[in-house]
Design a protein around this motif. Structure first.
Motif, short mmCIF file in Angstrom:
data_model
loop_
_atom_site.label_atom_id
_atom_site.label_comp_id
_atom_site.label_asym_id
_atom_site.label_seq_id
_atom_site.Cartn_x
_atom_site.Cartn_y
_atom_site.Cartn_z
N THR A 255 28.82 92.59 12.83
CA THR A 255 28.71 92.27 11.12
C THR A 255 27.35 92.54 11.01
OG1 THR A 255 27.76 90.12 11.70
CG2 THR A 255 30.30 90.41 11.41
N PRO A 256 26.90 92.85 9.79
CA PRO A 256 25.58 93.00 9.08
C PRO A 256 24.61 92.07 9.90
CG PRO A 256 26.90 93.61 7.34
CD PRO A 256 27.91 92.77 8.52
N ALA A 257 25.14 90.63 10.02
CA ALA A 257 24.17 89.71 10.60
C ALA A 257 23.87 89.89 12.00
CB ALA A 257 25.08 88.15 10.66
N ASP A 258 24.76 90.48 12.81
CA ASP A 258 24.35 90.93 14.08
C ASP A 258 23.03 91.85 14.10
OD1 ASP A 258 26.51 89.40 14.95
OD2 ASP A 258 27.80 91.19 14.96
N VAL A 259 23.01 92.74 13.12
CA VAL A 259 21.96 93.47 13.07
C VAL A 259 20.65 92.95 12.78
CG1 VAL A 259 20.70 95.56 11.82
CG2 VAL A 259 23.56 95.59 12.25
N ASP A 260 20.58 91.83 11.90
CA ASP A 260 19.38 91.04 11.66
C ASP A 260 18.90 90.31 12.95
OD1 ASP A 260 19.54 91.72 8.99
OD2 ASP A 260 21.07 90.18 8.42
N SER A 261 19.93 89.99 14.07
CA SER A 261 19.62 89.30 15.00
C SER A 261 18.35 90.16 15.92
CB SER A 261 20.49 88.75 15.89
OG SER A 261 21.32 89.96 16.52
#
Length: 372
Positions: free
Chosen positions: A135-141
């Protein structure tokens, strides 16, 4: 008399200009870099200059096909060797001293910049990611400031240059796309369907991910240049899975960003299955394009033009053939390189683990004896 005076003054001015140019070069890049450029057929070929002998080195020239490497691997993992410069040095110099390769390559792995992001090397499998990006949230991590300590790589480079100042040393890293595939797929994939689905469905997050990776690998390359490497290679091993349209829309700008960040040394861009991408690769900011065995050098040259030197492109499996046949296949590649302004003989990918060192030796001798 006047003519002699004119010639004398012209000579003096030319000498002063040359002296100043040499001084500026040495100030910027160091005396060892000047020595390498003057004496190295490899560096000269990268820049499209004339050479007296065709230069040759092999991807994975330090590997399991060599007895010294196998002895070291009995007691050490790949990462242990990478992290111990004295061991890495033995591995780096075994093929150079045994076969007379024209360049050494740093002993490392393309995933090293991603270790701090949870990518590891699993024996007999390769790079693996415990928690793949979904997910895009995984990229933010992912934190670009959280990086793997790389002092041991820089020390390895300094030790190589100390031992053989005149020997060109190639630094390297993985390209943003290829590294992203490991983060998304979790390991090597045949079709890269998860990666493609991600950039189709989450284009903004995809570019954000590649921007983060490009910062890591650009810094990694610049550190290697600062430590003394004489050239760099960007490994985009799996980029051939892309169509020219997808490469241009989702990948090209990130390749450009990494390549443009490196100054003062020749830059080699390598990928497999890239025959269909060569027309787009004309846009990349590199001195050398390394091609695999799926296209003839003449065809690659006709597409890329005179702006690039070429590297390649013997089928690695040729090294598994009987010596006479391997030499015949190598000679075909050499003949195909005629007319290419700058050329470095290499394989289309890495040396197979079960290659015969005697065949490797004979191929290198053939390359060095060939006159283009």
């Amino acid at each position: 008399m006047l003519v002699q005076k004119f010639r004398s003054k012209l000579f003096e001015r030319s000498a002063r200009f040359l002296k100043a140019a040499i001084f500026n070069f040495v100030t910027l890049f160091g005396e060892s870099t000047l020595l390498t450029f003057v004496k190295s057929n490899f560096i000269r070929a990268c820049y499209g200059k004339d050479v007296d002998v065709t230069p040759v080195w092999f991807m994975r020239q330090a590997g399991r096909y060599l007895p010294g490497y196998r002895r070291i691997r009995k007691n050490h993992t790949l990462l242990e060797i990478i992290k111990k410069p004295e061991l890495a040095l033995k591995v780096v110099f075994e093929p150079v001293e045994r076969f007379g390769f024209d360049a050494a390559i740093v002993f490392s792995d393309i995933i090293l910049p991603l270790k701090a992001w949870g990518v590891s090397i699993k024996e007999e499998v390769g790079p693996v990611t415990k928690k793949p990006v979904r997910t895009p949230a995984d990229v933010d991590s992912f934190d670009v400031h959280k990086i793997e300590e790389e002092g041991y790589i820089l020390e390895q480079i300094r030790l190589i240059k100390k031992r053989r100042p005149e020997l060109p040393v190639i630094g390297f890293t993985g390209a943003p796309f290829t590294l992203a595939t490991y983060l998304i797929e979790g390991k090597y994939s045949r079709n890269f369907e998860s990666t493609k689905s991600f950039f189709y469905e989450s284009k903004v997050a995809w570019h954000k991910l590649l921007e983060k990776i490009e910062r890591l690998v650009a810094n990694h390359l610049k550190a290697q240049v600062g430590a003394g490497v004489d050239a760099v290679q960007i490994f985009d091993s799996w980029v051939g899975a892309l169509s020219p349209f997808d490469f241009e829309e989702y990948v090209l700008e990130h390749v450009q960003s990494v390549l443009s960040s490196v100054k003062g040394v020749p830059r080699i861009y390598f990928g497999t299955c890239t025959a269909g991408l060569l027309s787009v690769l004309r846009k990349v900011e590199a001195e050398v394009i390394s091609v695999d065995w799926r296209i003839r050098l003449k065809e690659a040259h006709s597409i890329l033009g005179e702006s690039f030197a070429l590297q390649g492109n013997l089928d690695p499996s040729s090294l598994l053939a009987p010596t006479k046949l391997a030499l015949r296949m190598a000679k075909r590649v050499l003949e195909d390189s005629r007319g290419v302004k700058g050329y470095i003989f290499n394989l289309g990918h890495g040396v197979p683990p079960n290659a015969d060192p005697r065949v490797v030796s004979e191929v290198v001798k053939l390359v060095h004896s060939f006159r283009r």
